[in-house]
Scaffold this motif. Structure first.
Motif, PDB file in Angstrom:
ATOM      1  N   PHE A  68    -100.359   2.438  12.423  1.00 31.34           N
ATOM      2  CA  PHE A  68     -99.036   3.216  12.619  1.00 31.34           C
ATOM      3  C   PHE A  68     -98.111   3.149  11.758  1.00 31.34           C
ATOM      4  N   GLU A  69     -97.548   4.317  11.742  1.00 33.67           N
ATOM      5  CA  GLU A  69     -96.419   4.610  10.604  1.00 33.67           C
ATOM      6  C   GLU A  69     -95.123   4.620  11.519  1.00 33.67           C
ATOM      7  N   GLY A  70     -94.215   3.763  11.046  1.00 34.53           N
ATOM      8  CA  GLY A  70     -92.709   4.103  11.545  1.00 34.53           C
ATOM      9  C   GLY A  70     -92.391   2.961  12.704  1.00 34.53           C
ATOM     10  N   LEU A  71     -91.844   3.184  13.711  1.00 36.35           N
ATOM     11  CA  LEU A  71     -91.158   2.095  14.531  1.00 36.35           C
ATOM     12  C   LEU A  71     -92.334   1.670  15.430  1.00 36.35           C
ATOM     13  N   ALA A  76     -95.422   2.327  20.523  1.00 37.25           N
ATOM     14  CA  ALA A  76     -96.016   1.416  21.967  1.00 37.25           C
ATOM     15  C   ALA A  76     -95.594   2.694  22.916  1.00 37.25           C
ATOM     16  N   ARG A  77     -94.430   3.592  22.728  1.00 43.21           N
ATOM     17  CA  ARG A  77     -94.114   4.566  23.863  1.00 43.21           C
ATOM     18  C   ARG A  77     -95.444   5.710  23.755  1.00 43.21           C
ATOM     19  N   LYS A  82     -96.023  -1.549  27.304  1.00 45.54           N
ATOM     20  CA  LYS A  82     -94.760  -1.999  27.566  1.00 45.54           C
ATOM     21  C   LYS A  82     -94.780  -3.288  26.974  1.00 45.54           C
ATOM     22  N   VAL A  83     -95.811  -3.719  26.410  1.00 50.53           N
ATOM     23  CA  VAL A  83     -95.657  -5.228  25.694  1.00 50.53           C
ATOM     24  C   VAL A  83     -96.064  -5.318  24.211  1.00 50.53           C
ATOM     25  N   LEU A  84     -95.338  -5.890  23.497  1.00 52.95           N
ATOM     26  CA  LEU A  84     -95.746  -6.306  22.051  1.00 52.95           C
ATOM     27  C   LEU A  84     -96.178  -7.711  22.000  1.00 52.95           C
ATOM     28  N   ILE A  85     -97.387  -7.846  21.477  1.00 52.74           N
ATOM     29  CA  ILE A  85     -97.345  -9.414  21.348  1.00 52.74           C
ATOM     30  C   ILE A  85     -97.137  -9.812  20.044  1.00 52.74           C
ATOM     31  N   ARG A  86     -96.546 -10.859  19.586  1.00 53.38           N
ATOM     32  CA  ARG A  86     -96.150 -11.516  18.334  1.00 53.38           C
ATOM     33  C   ARG A  86     -96.705 -12.856  18.501  1.00 53.38           C
ATOM     34  N   SER A  87     -96.543 -13.530  17.576  1.00 49.73           N
ATOM     35  CA  SER A  87     -96.845 -15.174  17.349  1.00 49.73           C
ATOM     36  C   SER A  87     -96.088 -15.938  16.621  1.00 49.73           C
ATOM     37  N   LEU A  88     -96.089 -17.337  16.995  1.00 51.14           N
ATOM     38  CA  LEU A  88     -95.095 -18.033  16.490  1.00 51.14           C
ATOM     39  C   LEU A  88     -95.915 -19.174  15.820  1.00 51.14           C
ATOM     40  N   ARG A  89     -95.694 -19.481  14.453  1.00 45.15           N
ATOM     41  CA  ARG A  89     -96.280 -20.967  13.988  1.00 45.15           C
ATOM     42  C   ARG A  89     -95.199 -21.837  13.854  1.00 45.15           C
ATOM     43  N   ALA A  90     -94.405 -21.917  12.887  1.00 38.47           N
ATOM     44  CA  ALA A  90     -93.302 -22.993  12.764  1.00 38.47           C
ATOM     45  C   ALA A  90     -92.102 -22.479  13.075  1.00 38.47           C
ATOM     46  N   MET A 103     -83.970  -6.527  17.914  1.00 34.85           N
ATOM     47  CA  MET A 103     -83.908  -5.059  17.438  1.00 34.85           C
ATOM     48  C   MET A 103     -84.734  -4.085  18.136  1.00 34.85           C
ATOM     49  N   ASN A 104     -85.863  -4.451  18.362  1.00 37.75           N
ATOM     50  CA  ASN A 104     -86.916  -3.713  19.203  1.00 37.75           C
ATOM     51  C   ASN A 104     -86.450  -3.427  20.617  1.00 37.75           C
ATOM     52  N   LYS A 105     -85.784  -4.586  21.199  1.00 40.72           N
ATOM     53  CA  LYS A 105     -85.243  -4.565  22.381  1.00 40.72           C
ATOM     54  C   LYS A 105     -84.129  -3.495  22.664  1.00 40.72           C
ATOM     55  N   ARG A 106     -83.253  -3.370  21.572  1.00 36.35           N
ATOM     56  CA  ARG A 106     -82.187  -2.612  21.341  1.00 36.35           C
ATOM     57  C   ARG A 106     -82.582  -1.017  21.295  1.00 36.35           C
ATOM     58  N   LEU A 107     -83.765  -0.879  20.448  1.00 39.10           N
ATOM     59  CA  LEU A 107     -84.352   0.564  20.206  1.00 39.10           C
ATOM     60  C   LEU A 107     -85.088   1.124  21.576  1.00 39.10           C
ATOM     61  N   ASN A 108     -85.733   0.416  22.346  1.00 39.66           N
ATOM     62  CA  ASN A 108     -86.301   0.641  23.500  1.00 39.66           C
ATOM     63  C   ASN A 108     -86.431  -0.507  24.454  1.00 39.66           C
ATOM     64  N   PRO A 109     -85.370  -0.545  25.344  1.00 35.48           N
ATOM     65  CA  PRO A 109     -85.368  -1.776  26.436  1.00 35.48           C
ATOM     66  C   PRO A 109     -86.329  -2.027  27.130  1.00 35.48           C
TER      67      PRO A 109
END
Ligand code: ADP
Length: 166
Positions: A68-71, A76-77, A82-90, A103-109
């Motif tokens: 995808f290109e853009g936001l 997602a819309r 309705k869910v974005l997965i991200r992962s955390l290392r350190a 920011m994503n929450k602000r753009l689309n709650p």
């Protein structure tokens, strides 16, 4: 429920794959989406990254690969997720991921970012480190799926040949 795992995946590593596999047992459908970021200079083209993801995820029935290109929230819309997965290392991942999630929450709650922790054995692993190792001729066995290892070595080999010609 449908979830999107967005990222650069340049290239997909065993750390990403571990997250994808674990996500498939939580969500009915996982869309792994390659973000087209015109500011980054990737080693692999979007098509190449998608093809490697398809091969690496071939054993997972409820995974599809897209780009995808853009936001991300607009994508997602469009996909009805309705869910974005991200992962955390350190801890170092935290600040950037928090900023993106807010920011994503602000753009689309309506879209939630859910974080999964890396598995300990992949906590040190990143696409850029893998590329650096391969570039230096160090083995990347066990760090990336086999298809990625082959493609990376072929690409770097070709680059080295091209550099020699210059
Ligand atoms: P981006 O450029 O969007 O950060 P990446 O492909 O580097 O894309 O990463 C996509 C997601 O996967 C990010 O949330 C990142 O923190 C996570 N990730 C990267 N490497 C690993 C790993 N080894 N283990 C778990 N998660 C990882």
């Amino acid at each position: 429920m449908k979830a999107i795992y967005p990222g650069s995946f340049d290239p997909v590593t065993c750390g990403h794959l571990d997250i994808i596999e674990r996500a498939t047992s939580v969500f009915d459908q996982v869309i792994v989406a390659v973000a087209v970021n015109l500011e980054k200079q990737p080693l692999f083209s979007v098509e190449e990254r998608m093809e490697l993801l398809r091969q690496a995820c071939g054993h997972l029935e409820n995974v599809s690969v897209d780009c995808f290109e853009g936001l991300t929230v607009d994508y997602a819309r469009q996909k009805g997720a309705k869910v974005l997965i991200r992962s955390l290392r350190a801890v170092s991942d935290f600040e950037y991921e928090l900023q993106m999630a807010l920011m994503n929450k602000r753009l689309n709650p309506e879209v939630e970012t859910l974080f999964m922790m890396t598995s300990a054995e992949y906590s040190f692993l990143s696409s850029s480190l893998v590329k650096e190792l391969a570039h230096l001729g160090t083995s990347i066995n066990g760090l990336v799926p086999k298809c990625v290892e082959e493609k990376l070595l072929a690409k770097l080999g070709r680059r080295a040949q091209e550099a020699e010609k210059r």
